[in-house]
Design a protein around this motif. Structure first.
Motif, mmCIF file in Angstrom:
data_model
loop_
_atom_site.group_PDB
_atom_site.id
_atom_site.type_symbol
_atom_site.label_atom_id
_atom_site.label_comp_id
_atom_site.label_asym_id
_atom_site.label_seq_id
_atom_site.Cartn_x
_atom_site.Cartn_y
_atom_site.Cartn_z
ATOM 1 N N ARG A 67 0.233 8.456 1.408
ATOM 2 C CA ARG A 67 0.121 9.844 0.951
ATOM 3 C C ARG A 67 1.488 10.511 0.803
ATOM 4 N N GLY A 68 2.412 10.212 1.720
ATOM 5 C CA GLY A 68 3.735 10.800 1.631
ATOM 6 C C GLY A 68 4.438 10.424 0.348
ATOM 7 N N GLN A 69 4.244 9.190 -0.091
ATOM 8 C CA GLN A 69 4.869 8.739 -1.328
ATOM 9 C C GLN A 69 4.237 9.407 -2.546
ATOM 10 N N VAL A 70 2.916 9.612 -2.519
ATOM 11 C CA VAL A 70 2.259 10.318 -3.617
ATOM 12 C C VAL A 70 2.750 11.764 -3.676
ATOM 13 N N MET A 71 2.904 12.387 -2.508
ATOM 14 C CA MET A 71 3.402 13.755 -2.465
ATOM 15 C C MET A 71 4.814 13.831 -3.043
ATOM 16 N N ARG A 72 5.625 12.812 -2.801
ATOM 17 C CA ARG A 72 6.968 12.796 -3.373
ATOM 18 C C ARG A 72 6.911 12.663 -4.893
ATOM 19 N N LEU A 73 6.031 11.793 -5.395
ATOM 20 C CA LEU A 73 5.848 11.692 -6.842
ATOM 21 C C LEU A 73 5.447 13.040 -7.427
ATOM 22 N N LEU A 74 4.520 13.727 -6.748
ATOM 23 C CA LEU A 74 4.044 15.016 -7.229
ATOM 24 C C LEU A 74 5.139 16.068 -7.198
ATOM 25 N N SER A 75 6.043 15.982 -6.224
ATOM 26 C CA SER A 75 7.124 16.955 -6.153
ATOM 27 C C SER A 75 8.059 16.818 -7.349
ATOM 28 N N LYS A 76 8.092 15.635 -7.959
ATOM 29 C CA LYS A 76 8.932 15.405 -9.135
ATOM 30 C C LYS A 76 8.215 15.832 -10.419
ATOM 31 N N SER A 77 6.961 15.441 -10.578
ATOM 32 C CA SER A 77 6.249 15.681 -11.831
ATOM 33 C C SER A 77 5.412 16.953 -11.813
ATOM 34 N N LYS A 78 5.128 17.480 -10.610
ATOM 35 C CA LYS A 78 4.316 18.687 -10.376
ATOM 36 C C LYS A 78 2.815 18.437 -10.519
ATOM 37 N N SER A 79 2.408 17.455 -11.331
ATOM 38 C CA SER A 79 0.968 17.226 -11.451
ATOM 39 C C SER A 79 0.678 15.840 -12.013
ATOM 40 N N ILE A 80 -0.539 15.387 -11.727
ATOM 41 C CA ILE A 80 -1.126 14.211 -12.371
ATOM 42 C C ILE A 80 -2.366 14.704 -13.088
ATOM 43 N N VAL A 81 -2.559 14.311 -14.335
ATOM 44 C CA VAL A 81 -3.785 14.677 -15.042
ATOM 45 C C VAL A 81 -4.448 13.403 -15.549
ATOM 46 N N VAL A 82 -5.733 13.252 -15.221
ATOM 47 C CA VAL A 82 -6.545 12.101 -15.626
ATOM 48 C C VAL A 82 -7.497 12.578 -16.715
ATOM 49 N N ILE A 83 -7.573 11.827 -17.823
ATOM 50 C CA ILE A 83 -8.369 12.263 -18.970
ATOM 51 C C ILE A 83 -9.249 11.111 -19.439
ATOM 52 N N GLU A 143 0.829 -1.201 0.000
ATOM 53 C CA GLU A 143 0.000 0.000 0.000
ATOM 54 C C GLU A 143 0.865 1.254 0.000
ATOM 55 N N ILE A 144 0.757 2.003 -1.075
ATOM 56 C CA ILE A 144 1.439 3.296 -1.178
ATOM 57 C C ILE A 144 0.714 4.284 -0.273
ATOM 58 N N ILE A 182 -1.003 1.323 -10.071
ATOM 59 C CA ILE A 182 -0.324 2.409 -10.789
ATOM 60 C C ILE A 182 0.785 3.009 -9.933
ATOM 61 N N LEU A 183 0.469 3.322 -8.681
ATOM 62 C CA LEU A 183 1.429 4.012 -7.807
ATOM 63 C C LEU A 183 2.601 3.110 -7.434
ATOM 64 N N ASN A 184 2.350 1.813 -7.239
ATOM 65 C CA ASN A 184 3.455 0.892 -6.992
ATOM 66 C C ASN A 184 4.451 0.937 -8.150
ATOM 67 N N SER A 185 3.926 0.925 -9.376
ATOM 68 C CA SER A 185 4.797 0.935 -10.536
ATOM 69 C C SER A 185 5.547 2.254 -10.669
ATOM 70 N N LEU A 186 4.840 3.364 -10.545
ATOM 71 C CA LEU A 186 5.475 4.675 -10.684
ATOM 72 C C LEU A 186 6.517 4.899 -9.602
ATOM 73 N N TYR A 187 6.173 4.506 -8.375
ATOM 74 C CA TYR A 187 7.091 4.770 -7.268
ATOM 75 C C TYR A 187 8.303 3.859 -7.326
ATOM 76 N N SER A 188 8.118 2.615 -7.761
ATOM 77 C CA SER A 188 9.255 1.702 -7.927
ATOM 78 C C SER A 188 10.228 2.252 -8.954
ATOM 79 N N ARG A 189 9.720 2.786 -10.047
ATOM 80 C CA ARG A 189 10.577 3.351 -11.087
ATOM 81 C C ARG A 189 11.307 4.586 -10.573
ATOM 82 N N LEU A 190 10.630 5.387 -9.753
ATOM 83 C CA LEU A 190 11.261 6.568 -9.185
ATOM 84 C C LEU A 190 12.431 6.164 -8.307
ATOM 85 N N ASN A 191 12.257 5.122 -7.486
ATOM 86 C CA ASN A 191 13.318 4.679 -6.585
ATOM 87 C C ASN A 191 14.410 3.887 -7.300
ATOM 88 N N ASN A 192 14.109 3.395 -8.513
ATOM 89 C CA ASN A 192 15.141 2.734 -9.304
ATOM 90 C C ASN A 192 15.994 3.726 -10.070
#
Length: 469
Positions: free
Chosen positions: A162-178, A159-160, A455-465
């Motif tokens: 909130r702190g980890q999502v905030m870290r992802l956001l600090s890198k990309s600045k935003s998430i956009v869902v379409i 389970e990812i 989604i977040l497991n994958s994104l965060y794993s790539r960030l830490n790799n």
């Protein structure tokens, strides 16, 4: 004399260290319990009554006094000093930013597996068994939590938080869902996760949504969706032409309230975390070419030079046919260097009764998965939601619908008069006809929560790799 001065200095130095130790401990203390406190409601409605949702297995009136929250603040505490533990769940444990405990296989988003009831002594508990058990007695306060786990035993999604999502956001600045309404529900589920909200309602209004968040506060804004105050039907031409102005806060309801609330965001940064302002946004664009145009417009409107949004896209049920236009694929290629990731969400077909449409959707899913597998730049992820929705014990959606989130049917619904109302207690008001619950009557939307965890497991794993954003 010099010996005496040295003696005094030694005493003062020791005293200073003793005095400083408690402060040092406080700075290193990990917050394990984050509570979101709502202060402003985005939607004003007539009083919600029990008969609005007869099959809901919880107190509708108390939990949905405010169907959609506009803004609030985050309060932090350490669990240890507050009696231990956090009732909000692991997601709201803000301080942990370590990588997920899974192998490289967890970076994939197309595993097959099954859903298991969290906390159940019998790991093979089925959804039907659970609903006939004594666990139902506690459902009024906390909905059942189901976790998808891949069948491959060496791969586990953790389970990812909130702190980890905030870290992802600090890198990309935003998430956009379409996308369409199913993507709006996916979007709203992430907002609910950010706020520790366990039950939620889809507002069932086809419009853009903007969400700002920092460590201290957050704010959510709804866009008007046509040239007058009515909320239905939406005007796709209107929505396409207000993207830049709406997401830059030049027009739309709630601007003054948002500016006031967001002024509380701190500019200070702690270790491995940022208090800077980030965004999670949604654009209503259910069809291929409308989505392509809006995506390009949105990216051009980004004012931060280092902003590379994570784009979560899908073309679902409202698009007919199985062919994917070459112009749409070209748009994805055109924006590759301007985004950090493109996450494509496959369409769930398990509840599609029209066999011709189902074949079209399956073919489209297969094509997009194959196309993404053929991209070699590491920018794309394909999330096989069709396999997820077909897994054993998969959460079920609303009856007669392809949606997993409870949604509001309006007798009437309107935005504030005109298209540019900047402030006020509500950005939208309406009269509820009824609430369409999921089959279990929980309104917890465990399907979309699990999609985000994958989604977040994958994104965060790539960030830490160490992959570049």
């Amino acid at each position: 004399m010099s010996s005496f001065l040295l003696f005094i200095c030694a005493i003062l130095f020791a005293a200073e260290r003793i005095h400083a130790q408690p402060m040092k401990k406080r700075e290193r203390r990990s917050y394990s319990c984050t509570t979101f406190v709502s202060t402003i409601c985005a939607i004003s409605v007539s009083k919600i009554k029990r008969e609005h949702c007869e099959s809901c297995k919880f107190d509708v009136q108390s939990l949905f006094k405010c169907p959609i929250v506009a803004g609030g603040y985050y309060a932090y505490r350490t669990g240890q000093s507050e009696g231990g533990g956090c009732n909000q769940g692991a997601f709201m444990a803000h301080g942990r930013i370590d990588p997920p405990l899974c192998g490289d296989r967890c970076c994939r988003t197309d595993h097959h597996g099954e859903f298991k009831l969290v906390g159940a002594s019998n790991k093979t508990t089925s959804r039907e068994d659970m609903y006939s058990s004594s666990l139902m007695s506690s459902m009024d306060s906390n909905p059942a939590k189901w976790q998808f786990q891949p069948s491959h035993k060496k791969c586990r999604y953790t389970e990812i938080n909130r702190g980890q999502v905030m870290r992802l956001l600090s890198k990309s600045k935003s998430i956009v869902v379409i996308g369409d309404s199913t993507m709006r529900q996916l979007y709203l589920r992430l907002i609910a996760m950010m706020r520790g909200q366990k039950r939620m309602l889809d507002l069932h209004v086809h419009t853009h949504i903007q969400y700002f968040v920092c460590r201290e506060v957050d704010f959510l804004r709804l866009s008007t969706n046509r040239g007058d105050k009515e909320a239905s039907p939406s005007d796709s031409w209107f929505l396409k032409h207000i993207i830049s102005a709406f997401f830059s806060m030049e027009i739309g309801p709630g601007r003054e309230d948002a500016a006031r609330v967001l002024s509380e965001c701190s500019t200070t940064r702690g270790a491995n975390q940022s208090s800077s302002l980030s965004q999670i946004n949604y654009m209503q664009a259910p069809l291929y070419m409308a989505q392509a145009e809006m995506l390009q417009t949105y990216i051009k409107s980004q004012k931060q030079a280092d902003a590379k949004p994570i784009c979560v896209v899908s073309v679902g049920f409202r698009q007919s046919g199985s062919d994917v236009p070459a112009a749409y694929l070209q748009t994805l290629r055109d924006v590759e260097d301007k985004v950090s990731r493109i996450v494509y969400i496959g369409v769930p077909t398990v509840d599609v009764r029209n066999q011709a449409q189902k074949k079209e959707l399956v073919k489209r899913n297969e094509f997009m998965k194959g196309w993404i597998d053929g991209q070699t730049n590491g920018k794309y992820l394909y999330v096989d939601v069709d396999a997820l929705a077909s897994a054993p014990n998969a959460p079920r959606g609303t009856k007669g619908s392809k949606h997993y989130q409870c949604w509001i049917e309006w007798t009437s619904s309107q935005f504030p008069f005109g298209t540019d109302n900047p402030s006020g207690m509500s950005q939208f008001h309406g009269k509820i006809e009824k609430i369409h619950p999921d089959v279990q009557g929980e309104c917890a939307d465990e399907m979309n929560r699990n999609i985000w965890q994958i989604i977040l497991n994958s994104l965060y794993s790539r960030l830490n790799n160490g992959e570049a954003s």
